[in-house]
Design an enzyme around this catalytic site. Structure first.
Site, PDB file in Angstrom:
ATOM      1  N   SER A   8       0.851  -1.194   0.000  1.00 47.72           N
ATOM      2  CA  SER A   8       0.000   0.000   0.000  1.00 47.72           C
ATOM      3  C   SER A   8       0.885   1.241   0.000  1.00 47.72           C
ATOM      4  O   SER A   8       1.711   1.435   0.904  1.00 47.72           O
ATOM      5  CB  SER A   8      -0.887   0.006   1.245  1.00 47.72           C
ATOM      6  OG  SER A   8      -1.392   1.309   1.448  1.00 47.72           O
ATOM      7  N   HIS A  31      -1.255  -1.269  -4.236  1.00 41.30           N
ATOM      8  CA  HIS A  31      -2.532  -0.982  -3.574  1.00 41.30           C
ATOM      9  C   HIS A  31      -2.623   0.524  -3.299  1.00 41.30           C
ATOM     10  O   HIS A  31      -1.747   1.105  -2.659  1.00 41.30           O
ATOM     11  CB  HIS A  31      -2.582  -1.787  -2.269  1.00 41.30           C
ATOM     12  CG  HIS A  31      -3.835  -1.670  -1.480  1.00 41.30           C
ATOM     13  ND1 HIS A  31      -4.927  -2.478  -1.686  1.00 41.30           N
ATOM     14  CD2 HIS A  31      -4.172  -0.840  -0.458  1.00 41.30           C
ATOM     15  CE1 HIS A  31      -5.881  -2.170  -0.821  1.00 41.30           C
ATOM     16  NE2 HIS A  31      -5.450  -1.164  -0.067  1.00 41.30           N
ATOM     17  N   ASP A  33      -4.906   3.554  -1.722  1.00 39.71           N
ATOM     18  CA  ASP A  33      -6.007   3.854  -0.801  1.00 39.71           C
ATOM     19  C   ASP A  33      -6.583   5.232  -1.073  1.00 39.71           C
ATOM     20  O   ASP A  33      -5.913   6.248  -0.876  1.00 39.71           O
ATOM     21  CB  ASP A  33      -5.498   3.788   0.647  1.00 39.71           C
ATOM     22  CG  ASP A  33      -5.129   2.377   1.053  1.00 39.71           C
ATOM     23  OD1 ASP A  33      -6.012   1.515   1.007  1.00 39.71           O
ATOM     24  OD2 ASP A  33      -3.953   2.137   1.408  1.00 39.71           O
ATOM     25  N   MET A  35      -9.253   7.891   0.088  1.00 43.34           N
ATOM     26  CA  MET A  35     -10.087   8.237   1.265  1.00 43.34           C
ATOM     27  C   MET A  35     -10.638   9.649   1.096  1.00 43.34           C
ATOM     28  O   MET A  35      -9.962  10.514   0.540  1.00 43.34           O
ATOM     29  CB  MET A  35      -9.243   8.165   2.534  1.00 43.34           C
ATOM     30  CG  MET A  35      -8.488   6.859   2.714  1.00 43.34           C
ATOM     31  SD  MET A  35      -7.717   6.805   4.336  1.00 43.34           S
ATOM     32  CE  MET A  35      -6.630   5.373   4.139  1.00 43.34           C
ATOM     33  N   HIS A  64      -8.409   0.853  -3.636  1.00 45.68           N
ATOM     34  CA  HIS A  64      -9.264   0.586  -2.480  1.00 45.68           C
ATOM     35  C   HIS A  64     -10.008   1.876  -2.141  1.00 45.68           C
ATOM     36  O   HIS A  64      -9.414   2.813  -1.585  1.00 45.68           O
ATOM     37  CB  HIS A  64      -8.379   0.110  -1.315  1.00 45.68           C
ATOM     38  CG  HIS A  64      -9.112  -0.142  -0.040  1.00 45.68           C
ATOM     39  ND1 HIS A  64      -8.471  -0.356   1.158  1.00 45.68           N
ATOM     40  CD2 HIS A  64     -10.451  -0.226   0.236  1.00 45.68           C
ATOM     41  CE1 HIS A  64      -9.379  -0.549   2.117  1.00 45.68           C
ATOM     42  NE2 HIS A  64     -10.577  -0.470   1.585  1.00 45.68           N
ATOM     43  N   MET A  66     -12.215   4.046  -0.029  1.00 47.28           N
ATOM     44  CA  MET A  66     -12.832   4.249   1.288  1.00 47.28           C
ATOM     45  C   MET A  66     -13.550   5.589   1.205  1.00 47.28           C
ATOM     46  O   MET A  66     -13.133   6.588   1.801  1.00 47.28           O
ATOM     47  CB  MET A  66     -11.752   4.224   2.374  1.00 47.28           C
ATOM     48  CG  MET A  66     -11.289   2.814   2.706  1.00 47.28           C
ATOM     49  SD  MET A  66      -9.683   2.763   3.502  1.00 47.28           S
ATOM     50  CE  MET A  66      -8.639   2.901   2.057  1.00 47.28           C
ATOM     51  N   MET A 135     -11.018  -6.243   6.080  1.00 47.38           N
ATOM     52  CA  MET A 135     -10.158  -5.288   6.783  1.00 47.38           C
ATOM     53  C   MET A 135      -9.680  -5.904   8.096  1.00 47.38           C
ATOM     54  O   MET A 135     -10.494  -6.418   8.872  1.00 47.38           O
ATOM     55  CB  MET A 135     -10.923  -3.991   7.100  1.00 47.38           C
ATOM     56  CG  MET A 135     -11.308  -3.141   5.913  1.00 47.38           C
ATOM     57  SD  MET A 135      -9.946  -2.519   4.891  1.00 47.38           S
ATOM     58  CE  MET A 135      -8.862  -1.737   6.078  1.00 47.38           C
ATOM     59  N   GLY A 142      -2.647   3.924   8.065  1.00 47.70           N
ATOM     60  CA  GLY A 142      -1.636   2.872   8.041  1.00 47.70           C
ATOM     61  C   GLY A 142      -1.025   2.722   9.428  1.00 47.70           C
ATOM     62  O   GLY A 142      -1.256   3.542  10.317  1.00 47.70           O
ATOM     63  N   ASP A 173      -6.213  -6.544   4.683  1.00 47.07           N
ATOM     64  CA  ASP A 173      -5.610  -5.220   4.644  1.00 47.07           C
ATOM     65  C   ASP A 173      -5.575  -4.633   6.046  1.00 47.07           C
ATOM     66  O   ASP A 173      -6.617  -4.422   6.662  1.00 47.07           O
ATOM     67  CB  ASP A 173      -6.460  -4.349   3.693  1.00 47.07           C
ATOM     68  CG  ASP A 173      -5.885  -2.964   3.482  1.00 47.07           C
ATOM     69  OD1 ASP A 173      -4.785  -2.674   3.971  1.00 47.07           O
ATOM     70  OD2 ASP A 173      -6.574  -2.158   2.808  1.00 47.07           O
TER      71      ASP A 173
HETATM   72  C1  DX5 Z   1      -5.982   1.405   5.861  1.00 52.50           C
HETATM   73  C2  DX5 Z   1      -5.607   1.102   4.442  1.00 52.50           C
HETATM   74  C3  DX5 Z   1      -4.455   0.197   4.297  1.00 52.50           C
HETATM   75  C4  DX5 Z   1      -3.165   0.703   4.923  1.00 52.50           C
HETATM   76  C5  DX5 Z   1      -2.508  -0.492   5.515  1.00 52.50           C
HETATM   77  O1  DX5 Z   1      -7.266   1.907   5.914  1.00 52.50           O
HETATM   78  O2  DX5 Z   1      -6.683   0.524   3.728  1.00 52.50           O
HETATM   79  O3  DX5 Z   1      -4.248  -0.193   2.944  1.00 52.50           O
HETATM   80  O4  DX5 Z   1      -2.278   1.310   4.031  1.00 52.50           O
HETATM   81  O5  DX5 Z   1      -1.396  -0.066   6.213  1.00 52.50           O
HETATM   82  P1  DX5 Z   1      -0.575  -1.053   7.166  1.00 52.50           P
HETATM   83  O6  DX5 Z   1      -0.101  -2.177   6.324  1.00 52.50           O
HETATM   84  O7  DX5 Z   1       0.536  -0.176   7.662  1.00 52.50           O
HETATM   85  O8  DX5 Z   1      -1.510  -1.484   8.254  1.00 52.50           O
HETATM   86 ZN    ZN Z   2      -6.272  -0.392   1.738  1.00 46.52          ZN
END
Ligand code: DX5
Ligand code: ZN
Length: 221
Positions: A8, A31, A33, A35, A64, A66, A135, A142, A173
Site C-alpha cells: 500500500s 494498492h 487507498d 479516502m 481501495h 474508502m 479489513m 496505516g 488489509d
Molecule cells: C488502511 C488502508 C491500508 C493501509 C494499511 O485503511 O486501507 O491499505 O495502508 O497499512 P498497514 O499495512 O501499515 O496497516
Molecule cells: Zn487499503
C-alpha cells in the site's frame, strides 16, 4: 493458491510516488487507498493522482475506495486503468449492479468489509466478485495493530468459497507484516496488503519476499 502481495502506497513518500512504486517490483500489484474525509476520517488522493499511477506503474493497480457513494465514483477509477476496484459494503447501494458495471469495463470488482461487518450477508452475491477484502484494522490509517479477531471471518469465507468451487480471492488489509502473514494465510487469505511493513523497511523487495515466504508456507489449500 498462489499468494499475492500488494504493497500500500499509503506509507510511501507522496512526493516520490513514482520512485516508491518502482521500488516494489517483487510485488504482484500496487494498492492505492482513496479516502474522502467522510467514509473514513482521513483524506488521501483521488482521480488525477490515480491516473498518473496507472500510467507509470508496471504492476496492476488495486484501488481501495474508502469513500461515500462508490456507485458514482468506482467506474471513474476503472476508466483510469485500475485493474481492480474495491468498494465498501457500508457505502455501496447496489453492489451487484456496480460489480457488473466494473466487469463490463474490464475491471475486477471487490467488496470490502470492515471489522464489525459480517460476511454472511454477502454469501448470496459472492459469485459476482473477484475478491472480498477483509479489513484487519479499522480503515483510515496505516500502521495500526493487526486485528486477529477477524480470522474466523476469513476462515468462514474461505470455507464457503471452497464449498462452492468459486475462484474468489480473499484480500486482507491492515497490520500485515512478516510476523502476521502466516496467520492470515493459514486462515485462507491469498492477497496480502502491506503498507508500513513494506515502506517502513529499507529494502522494500526484501520485505515483500519475507511476507510472501511466511504466507506461502502457511497457506492451506
Ligand atoms: C488502511 C488502508 C491500508 C493501509 C494499511 O485503511 O486501507 O491499505 O495502508 O497499512 P498497514 O499495512 O501499515 O496497516
Ligand atoms: Zn487499503
Amino acid at each position: 493458491m498462489t499468494i499475492q502481495i500488494a504493497p500500500s502506497i499509503l506509507s510511501a513518500d507522496f512526493c516520490n510516488l513514482q520512485r516508491d512504486i518502482q521500488a516494489i517490483d517483487h510485488a504482484d500489484m500496487v494498492h492505492v487507498d482513496v479516502m474522502d474525509h467522510h467514509f473514513v476520517p482521513n483524506l488521501t488522493l483521488g482521480e488525477p493522482i490515480v491516473k498518473r499511477i496507472c500510467e507509470v506503474s508496471e504492476l496492476p493497480v488495486d484501488v481501495h475506495l474508502m469513500i461515500e457513494d462508490p456507485d458514482r465514483w468506482a467506474p471513474e477509477y476503472a476508466k483510469l486503468g485500475a485493474a481492480s476496484v474495491s468498494f465498501h459494503m457500508g457505502a455501496v447501494h447496489a453492489p451487484v449492479r456496480l460489480a457488473r458495471q466494473l466487469h463490463e469495463m474490464g475491471c475486477k470488482a471487490c467488496l470490502a468489509v470492515r471489522p464489525a461487518e459480517p460476511v454472511e450477508p454477502i454469501f448470496d452475491i459472492l459469485d459476482e466478485f473477484d475478491m472480498i477484502l477483509v479489513m484487519t484494522v479499522e480503515p483510515g490509517f496505516g500502521g495500526q495493530k493487526f486485528l486477529d479477531n477477524q480470522m474466523p471471518k476469513v476462515r468462514r469465507l474461505r470455507d464457503e468459497i471452497t464449498r462452492r468451487g468459486l475462484k474468489t480471492h480473499i484480500e486482507v488489509d491492515g497490520g500485515v507484516s512478516s510476523k502476521t502473514a502466516h496467520i492470515v494465510a493459514e486462515a485462507g487469505a491469498d492477497v496480502l496488503v502491506a503498507g508500513s511493513a513494506v515502506y517502513g523497511a529499507s529494502d522494500r523487495d526484501q520485505a515483500i519476499d519475507d511476507i510472501r515466504t511466511q504466507a506461502q508456507a502457511a497457506y492451506r489449500d
